[in-house]
Write a protein that holds these residues in place. Structure first.
Motif, PDB file in Angstrom:
ATOM      1  N   MET A  45       0.790  -1.332   0.254  1.00  0.00           N
ATOM      2  CA  MET A  45      -0.093   0.003   0.023  1.00  0.00           C
ATOM      3  C   MET A  45       0.870   1.276   0.053  1.00  0.00           C
ATOM      4  SD  MET A  45      -3.012   0.992   2.601  1.00  0.00           S
ATOM      5  CE  MET A  45      -4.000   2.333   2.175  1.00  0.00           C
ATOM      6  N   LYS A  46       0.667   2.203  -0.917  1.00  0.00           N
ATOM      7  CA  LYS A  46       1.678   3.207  -1.033  1.00  0.00           C
ATOM      8  C   LYS A  46       1.026   4.565  -0.475  1.00  0.00           C
ATOM      9  CE  LYS A  46       3.507   6.189  -4.711  1.00  0.00           C
ATOM     10  NZ  LYS A  46       3.443   6.650  -6.173  1.00  0.00           N
ATOM     11  N   ILE A  47       1.990   5.279   0.155  1.00  0.00           N
ATOM     12  CA  ILE A  47       1.725   6.550   0.997  1.00  0.00           C
ATOM     13  C   ILE A  47       2.791   7.417   0.688  1.00  0.00           C
ATOM     14  CG2 ILE A  47       1.434   7.584   3.482  1.00  0.00           C
ATOM     15  CD1 ILE A  47      -0.849   5.572   2.725  1.00  0.00           C
ATOM     16  N   ASP A  48       2.183   8.439   0.110  1.00  0.00           N
ATOM     17  CA  ASP A  48       3.117   9.557  -0.193  1.00  0.00           C
ATOM     18  C   ASP A  48       3.024  10.912   0.647  1.00  0.00           C
ATOM     19  OD1 ASP A  48       0.833  10.823  -1.212  1.00  0.00           O
ATOM     20  OD2 ASP A  48       1.093  10.241  -3.237  1.00  0.00           O
ATOM     21  N   LEU A  49       3.441  11.906   0.318  1.00  0.00           N
ATOM     22  CA  LEU A  49       3.461  13.052   1.337  1.00  0.00           C
ATOM     23  C   LEU A  49       1.929  13.527   1.440  1.00  0.00           C
ATOM     24  CD1 LEU A  49       6.591  15.054   0.435  1.00  0.00           C
ATOM     25  CD2 LEU A  49       6.043  13.816   2.639  1.00  0.00           C
ATOM     26  N   ASP A  50       1.188  13.626   0.330  1.00  0.00           N
ATOM     27  CA  ASP A  50       0.090  14.232   0.575  1.00  0.00           C
ATOM     28  C   ASP A  50      -0.979  13.402   1.317  1.00  0.00           C
ATOM     29  OD1 ASP A  50       0.652  16.395  -0.985  1.00  0.00           O
ATOM     30  OD2 ASP A  50       0.002  15.330  -3.104  1.00  0.00           O
ATOM     31  N   GLU A  51      -0.812  11.841   1.150  1.00  0.00           N
ATOM     32  CA  GLU A  51      -1.439  11.073   1.931  1.00  0.00           C
ATOM     33  C   GLU A  51      -1.106  10.937   3.456  1.00  0.00           C
ATOM     34  OE1 GLU A  51      -2.630   7.613  -1.296  1.00  0.00           O
ATOM     35  OE2 GLU A  51      -0.562   7.929  -0.719  1.00  0.00           O
ATOM     36  N   LEU A  52       0.202  11.128   3.756  1.00  0.00           N
ATOM     37  CA  LEU A  52       0.674  11.211   4.824  1.00  0.00           C
ATOM     38  C   LEU A  52       0.119  12.621   5.484  1.00  0.00           C
ATOM     39  CD1 LEU A  52       2.563  10.449   7.024  1.00  0.00           C
ATOM     40  CD2 LEU A  52       4.121  12.246   6.260  1.00  0.00           C
ATOM     41  N   GLU A  53      -0.095  13.432   5.061  1.00  0.00           N
ATOM     42  CA  GLU A  53      -0.787  14.751   5.566  1.00  0.00           C
ATOM     43  C   GLU A  53      -2.325  14.762   5.868  1.00  0.00           C
ATOM     44  OE1 GLU A  53       1.361  18.866   4.404  1.00  0.00           O
ATOM     45  OE2 GLU A  53       1.426  17.492   2.444  1.00  0.00           O
ATOM     46  N   GLN A  54      -2.997  13.760   5.162  1.00  0.00           N
ATOM     47  CA  GLN A  54      -4.377  13.584   5.171  1.00  0.00           C
ATOM     48  C   GLN A  54      -4.587  12.337   6.286  1.00  0.00           C
ATOM     49  OE1 GLN A  54      -5.752  12.272   1.362  1.00  0.00           O
ATOM     50  NE2 GLN A  54      -4.973  14.122   0.175  1.00  0.00           N
ATOM     51  N   LEU A  55      -3.684  11.532   6.431  1.00  0.00           N
ATOM     52  CA  LEU A  55      -3.907  10.461   7.290  1.00  0.00           C
ATOM     53  C   LEU A  55      -3.496  11.033   8.907  1.00  0.00           C
ATOM     54  CD1 LEU A  55      -2.734   7.492   5.479  1.00  0.00           C
ATOM     55  CD2 LEU A  55      -4.967   7.934   6.442  1.00  0.00           C
ATOM     56  N   LEU A  56      -2.616  11.714   9.020  1.00  0.00           N
ATOM     57  CA  LEU A  56      -2.281  12.160  10.339  1.00  0.00           C
ATOM     58  C   LEU A  56      -3.299  13.197  10.898  1.00  0.00           C
ATOM     59  CD1 LEU A  56       1.631  12.036  10.259  1.00  0.00           C
ATOM     60  CD2 LEU A  56      -0.172  10.150  11.159  1.00  0.00           C
ATOM     61  N   PRO A  57      -3.807  13.491  12.020  1.00  0.00           N
ATOM     62  CA  PRO A  57      -4.647  14.558  12.293  1.00  0.00           C
ATOM     63  C   PRO A  57      -3.814  15.890  12.479  1.00  0.00           C
ATOM     64  CG  PRO A  57      -4.117  12.985  14.107  1.00  0.00           C
ATOM     65  CD  PRO A  57      -3.291  12.389  13.137  1.00  0.00           C
ATOM     66  N   GLU A  58      -2.743  15.917  12.606  1.00  0.00           N
ATOM     67  CA  GLU A  58      -1.836  16.887  12.892  1.00  0.00           C
ATOM     68  C   GLU A  58      -1.184  17.323  11.704  1.00  0.00           C
ATOM     69  OE1 GLU A  58      -0.212  15.858  16.379  1.00  0.00           O
ATOM     70  OE2 GLU A  58      -1.853  16.093  17.666  1.00  0.00           O
TER      71      GLU A  58
END
Length: 227
Positions: free
Chosen positions: A1-14
């Motif tokens: 499952m790929k996680i890029d910077l944009d998805e990182l910012e969306q998945l983390l609440p802060e």
């Protein structure tokens, strides 16, 4: 499952620190991934630590790695303080300055919390993801877990672990959301939903039941019969 910077910012609440974003953009992604400081690894680490947080100790902190002893390196998510790496210590409790800025720390550090896919001997895991250690990215919900339990005979949702006070003999209960038990030919096994996956000790005669639970959840069963 790929996680890029944009998805990182969306998945983390802060907010993800700008210094980390700049570091990733300037790095060789394959090298960063091998070293364990890529967006996916840190996303899993931070989401799992937040799931374990009952008192708010993860608030406003972006975690980078642990040291294997329950202590974690982090940077503040406050833009004015996010360039200094600090150590959250549990014994004695407190926060220590690691004496590094984020770039220097990431250049030299070793990742002690990689999302490995190998199970401990004599254990099992049920997860939606192909790599069970990535389960927090596509988690099994508590509601889905309770529904699967209700469809499988012999499994009971408990939600706590019991013990006894050594002085009074009274039963003590400790909350443990996601914990269930199953009776199989006179043997009791525990199955716990945690970080989006169901794990527990594996015994061969439990396999049909575990297979049924995985099917009910639309998930994968991984078993390591063990040494």
């Amino acid at each position: 499952m790929k996680i890029d910077l944009d998805e990182l910012e969306q998945l983390l609440p802060e907010l993800v620190p700008e210094e980390y974003i700049e570091y990733v953009e300037a790095s060789d992604r394959s090298v960063l991934r091998k070293r364990g400081f890529d967006p996916k690894t840190l996303c899993i680490l931070n989401l799992e630590l937040r799931e374990a947080d009952e008192t708010g100790w993860t608030r406003n902190r972006f975690f980078l790695t642990g040291d294997g002893f329950g202590n974690y390196f982090f940077v503040s998510t406050d833009p004015e303080r996010s360039d200094r790496v600090r150590l959250l210590s549990h014994d004695p409790p407190g926060i220590e300055d690691a004496q590094d800025d984020l770039e220097s720390f990431l250049d030299a550090a070793q990742q002690e919390d990689p999302a490995r896919g190998e199970l401990s001997p004599k254990s099992f895991c049920i997860a939606h993801t192909a790599v069970w250690a990535e389960s927090i990215l596509q988690p099994i919900s508590l509601q889905a877990w309770k529904k699967a339990i209700s469809s499988c005979k012999g499994v009971r949702y408990r939600g706590y672990r019991a013990g006894r006070d050594p002085f009074t003999g009274k039963e003590l209960r400790f909350d443990m959301p996601g914990l269930a038990t199953a009776e199989i030919d006179g043997t009791t096994i525990e199955l716990r939903l945690w970080c989006g996956r169901v794990k527990g000790d594996y015994i061969a005669k439990a396999r049909p039941l575990l297979t049924s639970l995985a099917r009910a959840l639309g998930a994968r069963l991984t078993v390591r019969a063990g040494e």
